[in-house]
Scaffold this active site. Structure first.
Site, PDB file in Angstrom:
ATOM      1  N   ASN A 207       0.847  -1.203   0.000  1.00  0.00           N
ATOM      2  CA  ASN A 207       0.000   0.000   0.000  1.00  0.00           C
ATOM      3  C   ASN A 207       0.877   1.246   0.000  1.00  0.00           C
ATOM      4  O   ASN A 207       2.098   1.153   0.028  1.00  0.00           O
ATOM      5  CB  ASN A 207      -0.960  -0.030   1.194  1.00  0.00           C
ATOM      6  CG  ASN A 207      -0.207  -0.124   2.504  1.00  0.00           C
ATOM      7  OD1 ASN A 207       0.548   0.767   2.857  1.00  0.00           O
ATOM      8  ND2 ASN A 207      -0.386  -1.228   3.213  1.00  0.00           N
ATOM      9  N   ASP A 276      -4.436  -6.573   4.984  1.00  0.00           N
ATOM     10  CA  ASP A 276      -5.488  -7.427   5.556  1.00  0.00           C
ATOM     11  C   ASP A 276      -5.384  -8.852   5.016  1.00  0.00           C
ATOM     12  O   ASP A 276      -5.786  -9.800   5.670  1.00  0.00           O
ATOM     13  CB  ASP A 276      -6.871  -6.856   5.198  1.00  0.00           C
ATOM     14  CG  ASP A 276      -7.113  -5.518   5.880  1.00  0.00           C
ATOM     15  OD1 ASP A 276      -6.583  -5.332   6.995  1.00  0.00           O
ATOM     16  OD2 ASP A 276      -7.803  -4.658   5.291  1.00  0.00           O
ATOM     17  N   LYS A 286       8.923 -17.012 -11.090  1.00  0.00           N
ATOM     18  CA  LYS A 286       8.183 -15.892 -11.677  1.00  0.00           C
ATOM     19  C   LYS A 286       6.980 -16.420 -12.471  1.00  0.00           C
ATOM     20  O   LYS A 286       7.141 -17.323 -13.305  1.00  0.00           O
ATOM     21  CB  LYS A 286       9.119 -15.093 -12.589  1.00  0.00           C
ATOM     22  CG  LYS A 286       8.486 -13.851 -13.121  1.00  0.00           C
ATOM     23  CD  LYS A 286       9.442 -13.101 -14.037  1.00  0.00           C
ATOM     24  CE  LYS A 286       8.661 -12.037 -14.793  1.00  0.00           C
ATOM     25  NZ  LYS A 286       9.391 -11.527 -15.927  1.00  0.00           N
ATOM     26  N   PHE A 320      -4.834   3.681  14.526  1.00  0.00           N
ATOM     27  CA  PHE A 320      -5.136   4.655  13.470  1.00  0.00           C
ATOM     28  C   PHE A 320      -6.225   4.065  12.585  1.00  0.00           C
ATOM     29  O   PHE A 320      -6.244   2.858  12.351  1.00  0.00           O
ATOM     30  CB  PHE A 320      -3.893   4.910  12.596  1.00  0.00           C
ATOM     31  CG  PHE A 320      -3.020   6.013  13.107  1.00  0.00           C
ATOM     32  CD1 PHE A 320      -2.200   5.809  14.200  1.00  0.00           C
ATOM     33  CD2 PHE A 320      -3.020   7.259  12.493  1.00  0.00           C
ATOM     34  CE1 PHE A 320      -1.388   6.828  14.682  1.00  0.00           C
ATOM     35  CE2 PHE A 320      -2.206   8.290  12.955  1.00  0.00           C
ATOM     36  CZ  PHE A 320      -1.397   8.066  14.050  1.00  0.00           C
ATOM     37  N   LYS A 334     -14.018   0.673  15.335  1.00  0.00           N
ATOM     38  CA  LYS A 334     -12.694   0.072  15.516  1.00  0.00           C
ATOM     39  C   LYS A 334     -12.223   0.254  16.958  1.00  0.00           C
ATOM     40  O   LYS A 334     -11.672  -0.657  17.579  1.00  0.00           O
ATOM     41  CB  LYS A 334     -11.722   0.747  14.527  1.00  0.00           C
ATOM     42  CG  LYS A 334     -10.450   0.008  14.274  1.00  0.00           C
ATOM     43  CD  LYS A 334      -9.710   0.608  13.062  1.00  0.00           C
ATOM     44  CE  LYS A 334      -8.335   0.001  12.895  1.00  0.00           C
ATOM     45  NZ  LYS A 334      -7.567   0.572  11.797  1.00  0.00           N
ATOM     46  N   LYS A 338     -11.858  -3.224  19.075  1.00  0.00           N
ATOM     47  CA  LYS A 338     -10.475  -3.668  19.286  1.00  0.00           C
ATOM     48  C   LYS A 338      -9.940  -3.275  20.656  1.00  0.00           C
ATOM     49  O   LYS A 338      -8.743  -3.378  20.898  1.00  0.00           O
ATOM     50  CB  LYS A 338      -9.588  -3.145  18.154  1.00  0.00           C
ATOM     51  CG  LYS A 338     -10.101  -3.643  16.806  1.00  0.00           C
ATOM     52  CD  LYS A 338      -9.178  -3.399  15.659  1.00  0.00           C
ATOM     53  CE  LYS A 338      -9.820  -3.945  14.384  1.00  0.00           C
ATOM     54  NZ  LYS A 338      -8.988  -3.812  13.206  1.00  0.00           N
TER      55      LYS A 338
END
Ligand SMILES: Cc1cc2nc3c(=O)[nH]c(=O)nc-3n(C[C@H](O)[C@H](O)[C@H](O)COP(=O)(O)O)c2cc1C
Length: 397
Positions: A207, A276, A286, A320, A334, A338
């Site tokens: 990301n 995730d 490859k 975050f 969240k 959590k």
């Protein structure tokens, strides 16, 4: 009020690098006063230092003062940090043995400010046991030594003796300039950066996280006296000096390291952008182009924050939430699901916010429902504000 660094420059080939240091300190709005040794003036002219520091450069202890003050005392008092960059073997020897025979060594002797010494010299000079003994004497007296690095030296040798990177010196000075040590005695775990999940030996899923937010928090906590452990995915930014850095690649590796350190910290701040999902069958070779379409099966990674919330005892746990929609709603969910104490909600669709920017716009949501909306600001400034709110939680407990 701006801070003051008194910078001693001595007669080594790396003296020119002190010019870069000054310009970086000036960009941070730090007032710099330069003292050069006679030998240093053979390498770079005082005029260059004067131009960049925008202050007079002192070399001669007995020069007629322009205003009535004893200059070595006034400079010694003015310093918030006293840095000697580069430091020759000669000047290190003099300071370690109490010799004060020029403006620089006399002023160092008179200062109460923290002193940072950055040696740079030929590898054989650096390894000389006399020099090493002098460095250890200085360490014993609380002087900060920023070790030289290995590399090709100006004398043609390859070895340890090259001046530490200027950015590292700036970062060290930053730490010494911070007088607020309200995190002293606290152990803080910070995660940062992206994780990388391989598809085959040449491709991966990741990301856009740059690690800047997490690194800023680690730096701010270190400045304020915390012992910091930074668990980071791959990034190309410089980690803060004096922080224990653990580099990982995948979400599983990050999970393993976090679980190892989390039980023994006071505060954990999870700023990493963890994948995730990972690829179920990573190819050893490859993958060749063949069919028109191609499917990769992904399987779920462990939710690190969730697992931390489950095993949490006395730690303060901060997460975050980087979101593109329903920011507050998603962040609050969240926070509750959590077992977090605080969440930083980050709308990454906002201008100059989120991944890769130096700035961020966030809302801080606490377990007790308090919501603080902050304006767009530098991540380094935001880091300090986040740490302030975390301390409030600690105080209330
Ligand atoms: C070309 C040249 C390069 C030098 N480079 C270094 C150096 O990198 N580190 C060092 O400790 N001394 C170096 N020296 C030796 C110092 O200049 C010498 O020890 C001098 O007395 C140091 O004075 P100071 O400590 O008062 O600045 C160099 C000398 C010359 C001629």
């Amino acid at each position: 009020m701006s801070k003051t660094v008194v910078l001693g420059v001595t007669g080594g080939i790396a003296a020119y690098k002190a010019l870069d240091l000054i310009s970086k300190l000036k960009k941070k709005n730090i007032d710099v006063h330069v003292i050069m040794t006679e030998s240093a003036t053979k390498f770079v002219t005082p005029l260059s230092f004067q131009s960049l520091s925008q202050n007079p450069v002192v070399v001669d202890m007995f020069a007629e003062p322009k205003t009535w003050e004893i200059q070595h005392i006034s400079l010694a008092d003015k310093a918030d940090v006293f840095a000697i960059v580069p430091a020759t073997a000669n000047v290190i020897g003099k300071i370690a043995n109490g010799i004060a025979d020029d403006m620089l060594t006399t002023t160092v002797m008179a200062t109460k400010a923290p002193v940072l010494i950055a040696p740079a010299m030929n590898v054989n000079m650096y390894e000389n046991p006399i020099l090493q003994r002098n460095i250890s004497i200085l360490k014993q007296y609380g002087y900060h030594i920023i070790e030289p690095i290995e590399g090709r030296l100006a004398c043609g040798y390859v070895g340890k003796g090259k001046l530490a990177e200027v950015d590292v010196i700036v970062d060290y000075i930053d730490m010494l300039l911070c007088k607020n040590k309200d995190y002293a005695g606290k152990k803080v775990l910070v995660t940062a950066g992206p994780t990388v999940e391989d598809i085959d030996p040449v491709r991966f899923i990741s990301n856009h996280s740059s690690g800047k937010m997490g690194y800023s928090i680690a730096r701010a906590a270190r400045n304020r006296g915390a012992e910091v452990i930074l668990i980071t995915g791959p990034t190309d930014i410089m980690p803060p000096v004096g922080v224990k850095v653990i580099r990982v690649k995948t979400a599983q590796e990050m999970y393993d390291e976090v679980m190892k350190y989390f039980p023994n910290v006071d505060i954990a701040i999870k700023a990493a952008a963890v994948a995730d999902y990972r690829v179920e069958n990573v190819s050893n070779t490859k993958i060749k182009k063949s069919e028109d379409s191609f499917e990769i099966k992904l399987i779920k990674n462990k939710d690190i924050l969730l697992e931390m919330g489950k095993i949490k005892t006395n730690q303060i746990l901060v997460g975050f939430a980087a979101e593109t929609n329903d920011l507050i709603q998603n962040a609050k969910l969240k926070l509750a699901n959590k077992n977090l104490d605080m969440i930083i909600a980050n709308d990454i669709t906002q201008e100059n916010s989120g991944f890769n920017y130096d700035t961020n716009t966030v809302k801080i949501i606490k377990k007790d429902g308090q919501l603080v909306q902050l304006p767009n600001m530098l991540k380094q400034e935001l880091a300090d504000i986040i740490l302030n709110y975390i301390l409030e939680i600690k105080l209330k407990r």
